[in-house]
Scaffold this motif. Structure first.
Motif, short mmCIF file in Angstrom:
data_model
loop_
_atom_site.label_atom_id
_atom_site.label_comp_id
_atom_site.label_asym_id
_atom_site.label_seq_id
_atom_site.Cartn_x
_atom_site.Cartn_y
_atom_site.Cartn_z
N ALA A 253 0.82 -1.21 0.00
CA ALA A 253 0.00 0.00 0.00
C ALA A 253 0.86 1.27 0.00
O ALA A 253 0.42 2.32 -0.48
CB ALA A 253 -0.94 0.00 1.21
N ASP A 254 2.08 1.18 0.54
CA ASP A 254 2.89 2.39 0.64
C ASP A 254 4.34 2.20 0.19
O ASP A 254 5.20 3.02 0.51
CB ASP A 254 2.87 2.92 2.08
CG ASP A 254 3.42 1.91 3.09
OD1 ASP A 254 3.82 0.82 2.67
OD2 ASP A 254 3.45 2.24 4.29
N ARG A 255 4.61 1.10 -0.54
CA ARG A 255 5.97 0.92 -1.03
C ARG A 255 5.95 0.06 -2.30
O ARG A 255 4.98 -0.64 -2.56
CB ARG A 255 6.86 0.30 0.04
CG ARG A 255 6.56 -1.15 0.37
CD ARG A 255 7.38 -1.64 1.55
NE ARG A 255 6.74 -1.33 2.81
CZ ARG A 255 7.21 -1.70 3.99
NH1 ARG A 255 8.34 -2.38 4.05
NH2 ARG A 255 6.57 -1.40 5.09
N PRO A 256 7.01 0.09 -3.09
CA PRO A 256 7.08 -0.71 -4.31
C PRO A 256 6.99 -2.21 -4.01
O PRO A 256 7.30 -2.65 -2.90
CB PRO A 256 8.46 -0.35 -4.89
CG PRO A 256 8.79 0.97 -4.30
CD PRO A 256 8.17 0.97 -2.94
N VAL A 257 6.59 -2.97 -5.02
CA VAL A 257 6.37 -4.41 -4.85
C VAL A 257 7.64 -5.11 -4.34
O VAL A 257 7.58 -5.92 -3.41
CB VAL A 257 5.92 -5.06 -6.18
CG1 VAL A 257 5.81 -6.57 -6.02
CG2 VAL A 257 4.56 -4.49 -6.61
N ALA A 258 8.78 -4.80 -4.93
CA ALA A 258 10.03 -5.49 -4.55
C ALA A 258 10.37 -5.24 -3.09
O ALA A 258 10.75 -6.16 -2.36
CB ALA A 258 11.17 -5.04 -5.45
N GLN A 259 10.24 -3.98 -2.65
CA GLN A 259 10.54 -3.65 -1.26
C GLN A 259 9.55 -4.32 -0.31
O GLN A 259 9.92 -4.82 0.75
CB GLN A 259 10.52 -2.14 -1.04
CG GLN A 259 11.68 -1.41 -1.71
CD GLN A 259 11.66 0.07 -1.40
OE1 GLN A 259 10.95 0.53 -0.50
NE2 GLN A 259 12.43 0.84 -2.15
N ALA A 260 8.29 -4.32 -0.70
CA ALA A 260 7.27 -4.94 0.14
C ALA A 260 7.52 -6.44 0.27
O ALA A 260 7.44 -7.02 1.37
CB ALA A 260 5.89 -4.69 -0.48
N ALA A 261 7.84 -7.09 -0.84
CA ALA A 261 8.10 -8.53 -0.82
C ALA A 261 9.32 -8.86 0.04
O ALA A 261 9.32 -9.83 0.80
CB ALA A 261 8.30 -9.04 -2.23
N LYS A 262 10.35 -8.05 -0.07
CA LYS A 262 11.57 -8.28 0.72
C LYS A 262 11.28 -8.19 2.21
O LYS A 262 11.73 -9.03 3.01
CB LYS A 262 12.64 -7.26 0.32
CG LYS A 262 13.95 -7.43 1.07
CD LYS A 262 14.96 -6.38 0.60
CE LYS A 262 16.27 -6.52 1.36
NZ LYS A 262 17.27 -5.50 0.94
N ALA A 263 10.51 -7.15 2.60
CA ALA A 263 10.20 -6.96 4.01
C ALA A 263 9.34 -8.10 4.56
O ALA A 263 9.57 -8.61 5.66
CB ALA A 263 9.49 -5.62 4.20
N VAL A 264 8.35 -8.53 3.79
CA VAL A 264 7.44 -9.59 4.24
C VAL A 264 8.18 -10.94 4.28
O VAL A 264 7.98 -11.74 5.20
CB VAL A 264 6.20 -9.67 3.32
CG1 VAL A 264 5.36 -10.89 3.66
CG2 VAL A 264 5.37 -8.39 3.47
N ALA A 265 9.04 -11.19 3.30
CA ALA A 265 9.81 -12.43 3.29
C ALA A 265 10.70 -12.52 4.53
O ALA A 265 10.80 -13.58 5.16
CB ALA A 265 10.65 -12.51 2.02
N LYS A 266 11.32 -11.41 4.88
CA LYS A 266 12.17 -11.39 6.06
C LYS A 266 11.35 -11.60 7.33
O LYS A 266 11.76 -12.33 8.24
CB LYS A 266 12.92 -10.06 6.13
CG LYS A 266 13.89 -9.96 7.29
CD LYS A 266 14.66 -8.64 7.23
CE LYS A 266 15.64 -8.53 8.39
NZ LYS A 266 16.39 -7.26 8.36
N ARG A 267 10.19 -10.96 7.39
CA ARG A 267 9.34 -11.05 8.57
C ARG A 267 8.89 -12.48 8.84
O ARG A 267 8.87 -12.93 9.99
CB ARG A 267 8.12 -10.14 8.38
CG ARG A 267 7.07 -10.23 9.48
CD ARG A 267 5.91 -9.32 9.16
NE ARG A 267 4.78 -9.53 10.06
CZ ARG A 267 3.60 -8.95 9.92
NH1 ARG A 267 3.39 -8.10 8.91
NH2 ARG A 267 2.62 -9.21 10.76
N PHE A 268 8.56 -13.22 7.78
CA PHE A 268 8.00 -14.57 7.96
C PHE A 268 8.98 -15.69 7.62
O PHE A 268 8.60 -16.86 7.63
CB PHE A 268 6.74 -14.72 7.10
CG PHE A 268 5.61 -13.82 7.53
CD1 PHE A 268 4.96 -14.04 8.73
CD2 PHE A 268 5.22 -12.76 6.74
CE1 PHE A 268 3.92 -13.21 9.14
CE2 PHE A 268 4.17 -11.92 7.14
CZ PHE A 268 3.53 -12.15 8.34
#
Length: 290
Positions: A253-268
């Motif tokens: 919702a507030d960042r590019p797809v690549a950045q969002a995917a990287k953050a979520v991948a790290k989180r989980f």
């Protein structure tokens, strides 16, 4: 037992001499004696070294040796080392540690000259001792690049390293560098040390985000060392596909797809490429529903 002998007649060659980083009282007796017996001092800035020599009551011939010194300058110094005592100093601290000098040492060794070092003050080491952060394993990384992209790329190289990180920095760039470190490494424990060994010595600790906010509107003066603690033991959250998709939608919702995917991948604790593919599918699905 340590050898406390101070040679009254050093052999001809190259002597790498550490000098005070603030308090002139930190000059060692051996360093002062070696400077006194020098035939020539190769100094990063002769004006700065002149102040130290004046403090010691010495008048020694000096020549500039800095980042822009060329091969011809090094060759001339190496030639003099055959029969003379040549001392290498930087403006402050231990030469070669984020200062010029390694090429001169390399060339002196290649020519078979005598090379000796006189250990002493070093801002990076002093800052580690002040910080209270783990000191059993650390990496000295010098200055970060000034350009945002190059700085982020450099920080990314250190992200997985399980060691305390040590950087030099200037006041005007400090807050931006701390923010970039928080973005690239996570909000780790850190310390900012400045004016080490001087009257207003200071070491401020906190998280990278807290320190970035502290110095955002009040950049400090003086020589600065940033110490960043090693990564903690991250525990990935568990998530089913529905939870993962929800996290991706929120992140996108507030960042590019690549950045969002990287953050979520790290989180989980998921594979970054798999999560990126899932994020693209969610984005395409959302477009199709418009």
């Amino acid at each position: 037992m340590p050898d406390s002998t101070i040679s009254t007649s050093p052999l001809p060659g190259l002597y790498i001499v550490a000098t005070p980083i603030g308090n002139l009282g930190d000059i060692s007796a051996r360093a002062a004696a070696t400077l006194a017996h020098a035939d020539l001092i190769a100094a990063e800035d002769t004006r700065v070294t002149a102040k130290l020599l004046a403090h010691l009551g010495l008048r020694i011939s000096m020549t500039p040796y800095h980042d822009h010194s060329d091969e011809r300058t090094r060759a001339a110094l190496v030639a003099r080392m055959e029969g003379e005592v040549v001392v290498l100093v930087s403006d402050a601290g231990t030469p070669l540690i984020s200062d010029p000098g390694y090429k001169l040492v390399r060339d002196a060794r290649a020519a078979g000259r005598h090379v000796s070092t006189l250990p002493g003050p070093c801002a990076a080491i002093a800052a580690i001792t002040l910080s209270g952060l783990p000191s059993d394993r650390f990496l000295f990384a010098g200055f970060l690049p000034s350009k945002a992209k190059a700085r982020a790329d450099t920080i990314a190289e250190f992200a997985a390293l399980r060691a305390t990180l040590v950087f030099y920095e200037s006041g005007p760039r400090l807050s931006a560098s701390l923010s970039a470190l928080a973005e690239g490494l996570g909000d780790r424990e850190a310390a900012v040390a400045r004016e080490i060994s001087k009257l207003y010595e200071q070491c401020v600790t906190g998280t990278l985000t807290e320190l970035a906010a502290r110095y955002a509107d009040a950049p400090p003066k003086g020589e600065i060392v940033v110490i960043v603690g090693p990564p903690g033991e991250a525990v990935a959250e568990e998530a089913d596909d529905a939870t993962l998709d929800a996290a991706l939608r929120e992140a996108m919702a507030d960042r590019p797809v690549a950045q969002a995917a990287k953050a979520v991948a790290k989180r989980f604790g998921r594979d970054r490429h798999d999560v990126y593919a899932r994020a693209l599918a969610l984005k395409d699905s959302a477009k199709g529903g418009d």
